[in-house]
Design a protein around this motif. Structure first.
Motif, PDB file in Angstrom:
ATOM      1  N   ALA A 162      28.623  42.803  49.801  1.00 24.44           N
ATOM      2  CA  ALA A 162      28.703  43.909  49.014  1.00 24.44           C
ATOM      3  C   ALA A 162      28.712  45.100  49.777  1.00 24.44           C
ATOM      4  N   ASP A 163      29.518  45.754  50.361  1.00 26.04           N
ATOM      5  CA  ASP A 163      29.778  46.736  51.140  1.00 26.04           C
ATOM      6  C   ASP A 163      30.912  47.627  50.911  1.00 26.04           C
ATOM      7  N   ARG A 164      30.980  48.738  51.728  1.00 28.28           N
ATOM      8  CA  ARG A 164      32.500  49.479  51.354  1.00 28.28           C
ATOM      9  C   ARG A 164      33.709  48.765  51.592  1.00 28.28           C
ATOM     10  N   GLY A 165      33.748  47.534  52.366  1.00 29.50           N
ATOM     11  CA  GLY A 165      34.870  46.880  52.204  1.00 29.50           C
ATOM     12  C   GLY A 165      35.114  45.858  51.454  1.00 29.50           C
ATOM     13  N   ALA A 166      34.369  45.656  50.519  1.00 32.47           N
ATOM     14  CA  ALA A 166      34.252  44.255  49.418  1.00 32.47           C
ATOM     15  C   ALA A 166      35.497  44.608  48.449  1.00 32.47           C
ATOM     16  N   GLY A 167      36.117  45.813  48.325  1.00 35.25           N
ATOM     17  CA  GLY A 167      37.148  46.066  47.422  1.00 35.25           C
ATOM     18  C   GLY A 167      38.459  45.065  47.592  1.00 35.25           C
ATOM     19  N   ARG A 168      38.749  45.303  48.889  1.00 35.64           N
ATOM     20  CA  ARG A 168      39.976  44.362  48.995  1.00 35.64           C
ATOM     21  C   ARG A 168      39.673  42.928  49.025  1.00 35.64           C
ATOM     22  N   PRO A 169      38.724  42.307  49.693  1.00 34.90           N
ATOM     23  CA  PRO A 169      38.861  40.614  49.343  1.00 34.90           C
ATOM     24  C   PRO A 169      38.448  40.424  47.909  1.00 34.90           C
ATOM     25  N   ALA A 170      37.724  41.279  47.268  1.00 35.72           N
ATOM     26  CA  ALA A 170      37.530  40.955  45.693  1.00 35.72           C
ATOM     27  C   ALA A 170      38.930  41.035  44.753  1.00 35.72           C
ATOM     28  N   ILE A 171      39.910  42.184  45.246  1.00 33.04           N
ATOM     29  CA  ILE A 171      41.229  41.929  44.787  1.00 33.04           C
ATOM     30  C   ILE A 171      41.936  40.820  45.225  1.00 33.04           C
ATOM     31  N   ARG A 172      41.857  40.323  46.443  1.00 28.90           N
ATOM     32  CA  ARG A 172      42.540  39.083  46.563  1.00 28.90           C
ATOM     33  C   ARG A 172      42.070  37.746  45.808  1.00 28.90           C
ATOM     34  N   VAL A 173      40.786  37.715  45.650  1.00 29.11           N
ATOM     35  CA  VAL A 173      40.170  36.610  44.855  1.00 29.11           C
ATOM     36  C   VAL A 173      40.849  36.667  43.386  1.00 29.11           C
ATOM     37  N   LEU A 174      40.773  37.832  42.893  1.00 26.99           N
ATOM     38  CA  LEU A 174      41.578  37.958  41.445  1.00 26.99           C
ATOM     39  C   LEU A 174      42.935  37.768  41.394  1.00 26.99           C
ATOM     40  N   GLU A 175      43.869  38.340  42.272  1.00 25.89           N
ATOM     41  CA  GLU A 175      45.151  38.170  42.487  1.00 25.89           C
ATOM     42  C   GLU A 175      45.597  36.696  42.805  1.00 25.89           C
ATOM     43  N   GLY A 176      44.734  35.853  43.600  1.00 24.11           N
ATOM     44  CA  GLY A 176      45.094  34.441  44.011  1.00 24.11           C
ATOM     45  C   GLY A 176      44.803  33.653  42.838  1.00 24.11           C
ATOM     46  N   ARG A 177      43.996  34.015  41.853  1.00 27.92           N
ATOM     47  CA  ARG A 177      43.806  33.254  40.547  1.00 27.92           C
ATOM     48  C   ARG A 177      43.126  31.630  40.658  1.00 27.92           C
ATOM     49  N   GLN A 178      42.735  31.559  41.977  1.00 28.13           N
ATOM     50  CA  GLN A 178      42.152  29.971  42.340  1.00 28.13           C
ATOM     51  C   GLN A 178      40.949  30.055  42.218  1.00 28.13           C
ATOM     52  N   GLU A 179      40.287  31.163  42.358  1.00 28.81           N
ATOM     53  CA  GLU A 179      38.750  31.389  42.349  1.00 28.81           C
ATOM     54  C   GLU A 179      38.114  32.210  41.154  1.00 28.81           C
ATOM     55  N   THR A 180      36.997  32.354  40.987  1.00 30.31           N
ATOM     56  CA  THR A 180      36.533  33.297  40.004  1.00 30.31           C
ATOM     57  C   THR A 180      35.399  34.192  40.674  1.00 30.31           C
ATOM     58  N   LEU A 181      35.629  35.609  40.390  1.00 29.27           N
ATOM     59  CA  LEU A 181      35.034  36.580  41.073  1.00 29.27           C
ATOM     60  C   LEU A 181      33.631  36.577  40.105  1.00 29.27           C
ATOM     61  N   LEU A 182      32.585  36.459  40.765  1.00 27.42           N
ATOM     62  CA  LEU A 182      31.159  36.487  40.194  1.00 27.42           C
ATOM     63  C   LEU A 182      30.866  37.933  40.402  1.00 27.42           C
ATOM     64  N   PHE A 183      30.829  38.755  39.733  1.00 33.68           N
ATOM     65  CA  PHE A 183      30.223  40.375  39.998  1.00 33.68           C
ATOM     66  C   PHE A 183      29.164  40.781  39.071  1.00 33.68           C
ATOM     67  N   TRP A 184      28.027  41.048  39.511  1.00 36.20           N
ATOM     68  CA  TRP A 184      26.815  41.330  39.022  1.00 36.20           C
ATOM     69  C   TRP A 184      26.961  42.947  38.370  1.00 36.20           C
ATOM     70  N   MET A 185      26.558  43.011  37.122  1.00 40.01           N
ATOM     71  CA  MET A 185      26.702  44.156  36.003  1.00 40.01           C
ATOM     72  C   MET A 185      25.348  44.949  36.433  1.00 40.01           C
ATOM     73  N   ASP A 186      24.331  44.247  36.601  1.00 39.52           N
ATOM     74  CA  ASP A 186      23.040  44.840  36.764  1.00 39.52           C
ATOM     75  C   ASP A 186      22.655  45.060  38.292  1.00 39.52           C
ATOM     76  N   ASP A 187      23.420  45.820  39.084  1.00 30.74           N
ATOM     77  CA  ASP A 187      23.275  46.179  40.479  1.00 30.74           C
ATOM     78  C   ASP A 187      22.005  46.988  40.743  1.00 30.74           C
ATOM     79  N   TYR A 188      21.245  46.567  41.836  1.00 31.59           N
ATOM     80  CA  TYR A 188      20.014  47.322  42.249  1.00 31.59           C
ATOM     81  C   TYR A 188      20.431  47.871  43.654  1.00 31.59           C
TER      82      TYR A 188
END
Length: 282
Positions: A162-188
């Protein structure tokens, strides 16, 4: 000094706890919470009691804080045994159909919450064949980082830092549709629990609005998920229906819709939220 003592205790107990039955490990963790942890962190004890007074005035703040510490300490102790929980029959699942339907329809973002023992959430996704990819912040100690990383990788998942470069790999996970992006809503982050709102007003920064941005970009469904601790060393993993985002609404309206769902879940189970001791109003 308190942090060093706590880290040393955690390191010293980890390998011996591996040799004990899971129920014993949970009891030891909860027992340490009652006898040791509040003395190490009196300021967090007071903060947690203030949180319960503000958010759950129907609960006795002292008893609720004790239960909260018990869940937190048990969760840390259980890291030594957690990879055995599924095979030991300690995890039940509610709402799997919501996951399956969302995965069939398109990309899937699992909106996680740090409730119960949160590591059970990723384990459940992996055991259901949904290949979790967690967006992960670094743990506060090298030892805990090593332990948590090992659990997540051996449990069948992988991680994005989880850093400034996380956006692109997260989008690749979603667009690939072979994996599930686990993203925490209660970020600390930086000593601040940024979500859910819990009476502090709409979330304009943090993972809640960012999840809505990802949904706008990729068309992914946002399915909230969390773990409930049951009596004994048992857990119930919940998957809720996908959050209905306003189709033409603003980012703020979408974030408000997602926040409303996760806010209600956290309030109801506040004694099992790992960030009760860290949350501050305002």
């Amino acid at each position: 000094m308190r942090a060093l003592l706590a880290a040393g205790l955690e390191r010293a107990l980890f390998h011996p706890l591996k040799l004990l039955p899971s129920e014993t490990v949970t009891r030891i963790g909860a027992g340490l919470a009652r006898g040791v942890v509040p003395r190490l962190y009196p300021h967090l004890q007071e903060r947690a009691m203030a949180t319960f007074r503000a958010l759950r005035p129907d609960l006795d703040p002292e008893a609720a804080t004790a239960e909260s510490w018990g869940n937190i300490a048990a969760s840390f102790a259980e890291m030594s045994r957690i990879l055995r929980f599924w095979e030991e029959g300690r995890v039940e699942v509610v709402g799997e159909a919501h996951l399956r339907a969302a995965r069939t329809a398109g990309p899937l973002l699992l909106a996680g919450l740090h409730l119960g023992n949160p590591e059970v959430l990723g384990l459940t996704l992996a055991k259901l064949g949904l290949r979790p990819v967690g967006v992960a912040t670094r743990q506060p100690s090298d030892f805990r980082e090593q332990v948590i990383t090992d659990i997540r990788l051996r449990g069948g998942g992988r991680m994005i830092r989880a850093d400034r470069g996380a956006g692109r790999p997260a989008i690749r996970v979603l667009e690939g549709r072979q994996e599930t992006l686990l993203f925490w809503m209660d970020d600390y982050i930086g000593g601040v629990v940024r979500g859910p709102s819990l009476g502090r007003g709409p979330r304009t920064e943090g993972n809640i609005p960012y999840a809505v941005r990802l949904a706008r970009l990729t068309g992914c469904a946002i399915v909230p998920g969390f773990v409930e601790r049951l009596p004994g060393t048992r857990f119930r993993t919940h998957f809720l229906p996908p959050v209905a985002l306003p189709p033409e609404g603003s980012l703020e309206e979408g974030a408000a819709a997602l926040d409303a769902v996760v806010d209600a879940v956290v309030r109801e189970r506040l004694t099992q939220w790992l960030f009760t001791i860290s949350w501050r109003p305002g």
